[in-house]
Design a protein around this motif. Structure first.
Motif, PDB file in Angstrom:
ATOM      1  N   HIS A 105       0.849  -1.185   0.000  1.00 29.74           N
ATOM      2  CA  HIS A 105       0.000   0.000   0.000  1.00 29.74           C
ATOM      3  C   HIS A 105       0.891   1.244   0.000  1.00 29.74           C
ATOM      4  CE1 HIS A 105      -3.395  -2.549   0.838  1.00 29.74           C
ATOM      5  NE2 HIS A 105      -4.201  -1.554   1.153  1.00 29.74           N
ATOM      6  N   CYS A 107      -0.295   4.378   1.679  1.00 26.01           N
ATOM      7  CA  CYS A 107      -1.302   5.213   2.343  1.00 26.01           C
ATOM      8  C   CYS A 107      -0.815   6.658   2.432  1.00 26.01           C
ATOM      9  CB  CYS A 107      -1.608   4.661   3.728  1.00 26.01           C
ATOM     10  SG  CYS A 107      -2.205   2.962   3.643  1.00 26.01           S
ATOM     11  N   TYR A 109      -0.901   8.875   4.656  1.00 27.64           N
ATOM     12  CA  TYR A 109      -0.233   9.329   5.885  1.00 27.64           C
ATOM     13  C   TYR A 109       1.042   8.538   6.164  1.00 27.64           C
ATOM     14  CZ  TYR A 109      -3.783   5.807   7.019  1.00 27.64           C
ATOM     15  OH  TYR A 109      -4.600   4.713   6.987  1.00 27.64           O
ATOM     16  N   VAL A 114       7.333   4.343   3.702  1.00 28.74           N
ATOM     17  CA  VAL A 114       7.216   2.936   3.353  1.00 28.74           C
ATOM     18  C   VAL A 114       8.166   2.578   2.194  1.00 28.74           C
ATOM     19  CG1 VAL A 114       5.385   3.082   1.589  1.00 28.74           C
ATOM     20  CG2 VAL A 114       5.374   1.222   3.250  1.00 28.74           C
ATOM     21  N   TRP A 150       3.190  -2.642  11.749  1.00 33.14           N
ATOM     22  CA  TRP A 150       3.418  -2.125  10.418  1.00 33.14           C
ATOM     23  C   TRP A 150       4.901  -1.785  10.266  1.00 33.14           C
ATOM     24  CZ3 TRP A 150       1.565   3.584   9.699  1.00 33.14           C
ATOM     25  CH2 TRP A 150       2.063   4.378  10.736  1.00 33.14           C
ATOM     26  N   TRP A 151       5.584  -1.904   9.089  1.00 36.48           N
ATOM     27  CA  TRP A 151       4.880  -1.966   7.854  1.00 36.48           C
ATOM     28  C   TRP A 151       4.335  -3.350   7.601  1.00 36.48           C
ATOM     29  CZ3 TRP A 151       9.099   1.536   8.591  1.00 36.48           C
ATOM     30  CH2 TRP A 151       8.681   2.846   8.686  1.00 36.48           C
ATOM     31  N   GLU A 152       4.043  -3.796   6.354  1.00 36.70           N
ATOM     32  CA  GLU A 152       3.167  -4.944   6.198  1.00 36.70           C
ATOM     33  C   GLU A 152       3.859  -6.253   6.570  1.00 36.70           C
ATOM     34  OE1 GLU A 152       0.008  -5.351   5.965  1.00 36.70           O
ATOM     35  OE2 GLU A 152       0.416  -7.485   5.990  1.00 36.70           O
TER      36      GLU A 152
HETATM   37  S1  SF4 Z   1       2.445   0.220   6.361  1.00 36.33           S
HETATM   38 FE1  SF4 Z   1       0.247   0.382   6.748  1.00 36.33          FE
HETATM   39  S2  SF4 Z   1      -0.128   2.585   6.761  1.00 36.33           S
HETATM   40 FE2  SF4 Z   1       1.862   2.287   5.756  1.00 36.33          FE
HETATM   41  S3  SF4 Z   1       1.442   2.155   3.563  1.00 36.33           S
HETATM   42 FE3  SF4 Z   1       1.412   0.072   4.384  1.00 36.33          FE
HETATM   43  S4  SF4 Z   1      -0.739  -0.358   4.896  1.00 36.33           S
HETATM   44 FE4  SF4 Z   1      -0.503   1.855   4.669  1.00 36.33          FE
END
Ligand code: SF4
Length: 484
Positions: A105, A107, A109, A114, A150-152
């Protein structure tokens, strides 16, 4: 607020135990004490209390709540203080492991921080994972939680599996209570992973930013519909847990609130209710990890946030009065302290803060940070809260963590008994300081009471909760939140 000189002169200090107070808008006095008890007094009751001339009923109430000294006061005060501060008895209980910096992702914010899915060099290795687990089991707490943050985390699933198996083995050998939580956007979940995780006792939490439009706008996912995936897995995990006899099980979901979301609060709250989720969080957005360009779109002022908190809480209370059970996460932290005289140990809202001594974060590369936010700062190139790298053994690493300057300064700067304005505030028993926030906003870990927005948020929330608690119907709802 200062006391009237006549009241001070008439105070009977042999009978009146230490307390904090504030006069509210309706002239009633709110008094609190370090055990978390509170009471409202009319102006004349307040004078009577200070001079030990209370009516019998009020005397009994205040005596039970440890506002009055008598022969049993010291013993009861010690027990109550222990209960309220039990989290101080041992070292870190929450161990957050970041198994990768990669995520599929982007995101709004988070995307500045990331790493792309191609950056496999930013995954935790098996050697690092082993040393992390060895360190965790050298810490002193009898009960441990390992949280894949997080992260993923599902991107580096092999390492998640290794850690769960290795840590479970150690927990059995060392007779420690161990729980696992995995925070995931769930886009990489499949039936095999779900079965394995639940078979191994891993609790799963996710992010749901509300209705489809808001969620997909905030949580950019080029490979599909993020909202559709997360809703599918929320329903699937709940159903699977119920099959496993966890009746009434609800997966934990967290919302991140950006400026456009604040105005849309009813739809977002409704989206949680539609999924039968029982907890929603009205968390303030921390200013870490944004791309600078995103700040104008995402950030909001303190007044905007508080207006949103009040409106959302009113709406949630309205729903509860219609027999729809939904509780708010941050309010529960305060309500536990106010109504149960216990501290949930929520890291940012306790004294001293849980940073470094309650919860620590192990980065993919073995850096041990004082908290997840500290690790996020590390990603932004600010390593002031790095306690230590992993050393040769768990024992060496834990000793380095415990003795680090970061740990000492964190405890010193977040203990409210030593902080001007906090030390005698009526809400002192319920407040905490976020020293990472203070550091990022003002360049000083010692929070300045007058300037710290997070402190102002807490005070506004507590004003709201204490005001609502004066209505018995609201109090009954709030008590049900902390009971269930
Ligand atoms: S770690 Fe979580 S908040 Fe960050 S980009 Fe990935 S899914 Fe989104």
């Amino acid at each position: 607020m200062s006391l009237d000189i006549d009241v001070i002169e008439s105070m009977n200090m042999d009978r009146v135990a230490p307390f904090y107070f504030s006069r509210k808008k309706d002239e009633q006095y709110l008094i609190t004490n370090d055990f978390g008890y509170y009471s409202y007094l009319s102006p004349w009751e307040f004078d009577d209390f200070c001079s030990s001339k209370l009516t019998w009923d009020k005397f009994i109430e205040l005596d039970e709540k440890l506002f009055i000294k008598n022969d049993t006061y010291t013993d009861r005060a010690i027990t109550a203080y222990n209960k309220k501060n039990s989290f101080l008895a041992y070292g870190p209980t929450l161990h957050m492991i970041i198994t990768t910096l990669r995520c599929n992702h982007k995101c709004q914010y988070c995307h500045a921080a990331v790493a792309p899915m191609t950056a496999k060099n930013l995954d935790m290795t098996r050697e690092t994972a082993e040393k992390v687990v060895d360190t965790i089991f050298y810490t002193s707490a009898p009960s441990l939680t390992i949280e894949f943050q997080w992260w993923e985390s599902l991107v580096n699933y092999d390492i998640v599996q290794f850690i769960v198996e290795y840590a479970s083995m150690k927990a059995q050998a060392l007779q420690k209570n161990l729980t696992f939580a995995l925070v995931s956007n769930l886009s990489l979940m499949d039936e095999d992973k779900l079965k394995w995780l639940l078979d191994h006792g891993v609790d799963i939490c996710t992010s749901l930013d509300g209705d489809k439009k808001t969620h997909n706008w905030q949580r950019t996912y080029k490979e599909g519909d993020s909202h559709e995936k997360v809703v599918h897995w929320i329903n699937r995990i709940t159903a699977e847990q119920e099959l496993r006899w966890k009746k009434g099980y609800k997966i934990g979901a967290l919302a991140t609130w950006t400026k456009p979301g604040l105005a849309n609060y009813r739809n977002i709250v409704d989206s949680y209710i539609e999924l039968w989720l029982t907890t929603i969080g009205l968390r303030w957005l921390n200013p870490y990890g944004f791309a600078a360009a995103e700040r104008d779109t995402l950030e909001y002022t303190l007044d905007e946030y508080f207006e949103f908190y009040k409106n959302s809480m009113d709406y949630i209370l309205e729903k509860n009065k219609e027999w729809i059970f939904l509780k708010e996460m941050m309010s529960m932290v305060y309500l536990g302290k106010i109504l149960n005289n216990t501290d949930s140990g929520f890291m940012d809202v306790r004294s001293p803060s849980g940073i470094a001594i309650g919860g620590v974060a192990y980065n993919y590369d073995g850096g041990v940070y004082a908290s997840d936010e500290s690790r996020m700062l590390g990603r932004m190139g600010i390593h002031d809260f790095l306690m230590t790298p992993l050393l040769a053994t768990g024992e060496e690493t834990y000793r380095a963590m415990a003795n680090s300057e970061v740990t000492k300064i964190s405890v010193q700067s977040s203990t409210l008994d030593g902080l001007p304005w906090y030390v005698d505030h009526v809400y002192k028993p319920y407040l905490g300081v976020d020293l990472i926030y203070a550091f990022t906003q003002h360049g000083n870990v010692f929070s300045n009471f007058a300037k710290d927005d997070k402190t102002r948020i807490q005070i506004s929330m507590l004003d709201y909760l204490f005001d609502k608690l004066r209505d018995p119907e609201n109090e009954k709802i709030f008590r049900s939140w902390i009971r269930r």
